[in-house]
Design a protein around this motif. Structure first.
Motif, PDB file in Angstrom:
ATOM      1  N   TRP A   5     -17.883 -23.358 -28.770  1.00 15.01           N
ATOM      2  CA  TRP A   5     -18.891 -23.220 -27.710  1.00 15.01           C
ATOM      3  C   TRP A   5     -19.342 -24.595 -27.224  1.00 15.01           C
ATOM      4  CZ3 TRP A   5     -24.717 -22.442 -28.017  1.00 15.01           C
ATOM      5  CH2 TRP A   5     -25.214 -21.865 -26.846  1.00 15.01           C
ATOM      6  N   MET A  47     -16.158 -20.515 -23.403  1.00  7.74           N
ATOM      7  CA  MET A  47     -17.167 -19.511 -23.057  1.00  7.74           C
ATOM      8  C   MET A  47     -18.556 -20.153 -22.984  1.00  7.74           C
ATOM      9  SD  MET A  47     -15.992 -16.073 -25.128  1.00  7.74           S
ATOM     10  CE  MET A  47     -14.361 -15.354 -24.881  1.00  7.74           C
ATOM     11  N   ASN A  66     -21.716 -18.414 -21.656  1.00 12.58           N
ATOM     12  CA  ASN A  66     -22.417 -17.379 -22.422  1.00 12.58           C
ATOM     13  C   ASN A  66     -23.713 -17.922 -23.009  1.00 12.58           C
ATOM     14  OD1 ASN A  66     -20.168 -15.921 -21.862  1.00 12.58           O
ATOM     15  ND2 ASN A  66     -19.533 -15.597 -23.981  1.00 12.58           N
ATOM     16  N   LYS A  67     -24.681 -17.052 -23.181  1.00 17.04           N
ATOM     17  CA  LYS A  67     -25.937 -17.454 -23.811  1.00 17.04           C
ATOM     18  C   LYS A  67     -25.826 -17.443 -25.330  1.00 17.04           C
ATOM     19  CE  LYS A  67     -28.878 -15.859 -20.015  1.00 17.04           C
ATOM     20  NZ  LYS A  67     -30.000 -14.969 -19.615  1.00 17.04           N
TER      21      LYS A  67
END
Length: 380
Positions: free
Chosen positions: A254, A259, A262-263
């Motif tokens: 991350w 991605m 994304n949160k």
């Protein structure tokens, strides 16, 4: 139009060839309405006409296959995918189904074409090809030979081998991703669609409900074929669960940009959930259920201890809790005696879980287990 063509094709000599190849040329016309009408007319004529095996195979090889040119183009427009591509694949699958005794020998070739389309990693194209694959198997499986079943297993093996996101486990290079993130994301999306396709083909969610008369899951599938599919999708489940359990790996990916929009940390929750669902339903149709007990041991422990896990894993466990309550525990309840012998401690530990649906299903198993004691049938 189709009826006229069917009658025309009955004329002696090579009139059938003139007719079919003439319609085939319409499919490549620059005008959309002409292409669409040509596609519809071609496959309705092939399906309804009194063609012999050789004629049908000529149409397949010299017209149908050339529509796609081996899926060699770099880009496919949605209009083409949803139009000529979709109609042609569906049309040919319908022809094969209606004339299966004549055309079953071309099914492996048709499978290969579908794989070529899926491996373009275009989500729309992949969904179209997978839908056609599902329909072809669903409508013809009762006529499958052992060899054709084996070919079907090979198709799914190739799909999984190609789509497994093994790149996720590679080490970062100087803090950067060692793979192209978009291509891996595309693989994950299509892998999920493959799992759903297999689930729709082989095991509806009602597959473990003996009282459901509307169960549409395929029956009469050879046990060895079911076992092959269990092995295929067990590998998917293991990889997804392994990835979802690795906090540092997910965090590093991350941070490196995978991605990044994304949160939450990247995860394979949907793949883990649906591959688990699929495996349970497949195992239920076989005679050896040890695989589910083996999977359940660690899984139930994690569910019971969800609050002790890191945030990303809590999300993972929450995502599969519906599978636990709707599929896994009812499955285990089919053989309470064996379940309590192999998973008693894990089930007892679930008593304090917050999910009400899991608790309700758990109560049913525990009540049944007490009946064994009441009947002096000791669980050891």
């Amino acid at each position: 139009m189709g009826k006229i063509c069917v009658e025309y094709a009955k004329l002696p000599g090579d009139y059938w060839r003139i007719l079919i190849f003439g319609i085939g040329r319409c499919i490549k016309d620059h005008r959309g309405p002409v292409r669409n009408l040509g596609t519809m007319t071609l496959f309705s004529t092939l399906a309804e006409g009194d063609f012999d095996e050789e004629q049908l195979k000529i149409a397949y090889e010299e017209i149908f296959i050339k529509i796609f040119n081996g899926f060699q183009a770099e880009v496919y427009e949605p209009e083409w995918i949803n139009g000529i591509c979709s109609h042609s694949l569906t049309g040919m699958a319908s022809v094969i189904s209606q004339k299966f005794s004549l055309l079953q020998s071309i099914v492996p070739s048709f499978y290969s074409l579908l794989l070529s389309g899926i491996f373009k990693f275009n989500e729309t194209l992949a969904k179209t090809a997978l839908l056609v694959l599902k329909q072809l198997i669903y409508y013809n499986y009762k006529s499958f030979t052992d060899n054709l079943w084996d070919e079907t297993v090979v198709v799914f093996k190739k799909l999984i081998e190609k789509l497994m996101p093994n790149e996720l486990f590679l080490e970062l290079v100087g803090g950067k991703l060692p793979f192209e993130p978009r291509s891996v994301s595309d693989k994950i999306v299509i892998l999920y669609q493959v799992i759903l396709t297999a689930k729709n083909i082989f095991c509806k969610e009602s597959a473990i409900d003996d009282e459901n008369e509307n169960d549409e899951a395929l029956d009469d599938v050879p046990i060895k074929i079911l076992e092959s599919f269990i092995m295929i999708f067990e590998n998917v489940y293991i990889l997804a669960r392994d990835f979802d359990s690795k906090f540092e790996l997910r965090k590093s990916l991350w941070s490196a940009g995978f991605m990044a929009g994304n949160k939450t940390l990247p995860g394979l929750f949907r793949i883990e959930k649906e591959s688990l669902n699929l495996m349970i339903a497949l195992v239920y149709r076989t005679e050896n259920h040890d695989k589910v007990y083996e999977i359940s041991k660690n899984l139930l422990y994690d569910v019971a201890n969800k609050e002790k896990l890191f945030a990303g894993r809590k999300e993972e466990i929450t995502s599969i809790e519906p599978v636990i309550s709707k599929t896994l525990i009812p499955y285990l309840g089919k053989n309470v005696h064996e379940t309590m012998k192999k998973l008693g401690p894990e089930l007892i530990e679930l008593i304090t879980i917050s999910d009400p649906l899991i608790r309700e299903e758990l109560k049913k198993i525990l009540k049944l287990s007490l009946r064994f004691y009441d009947n002096n049938e000791k669980i050891t």
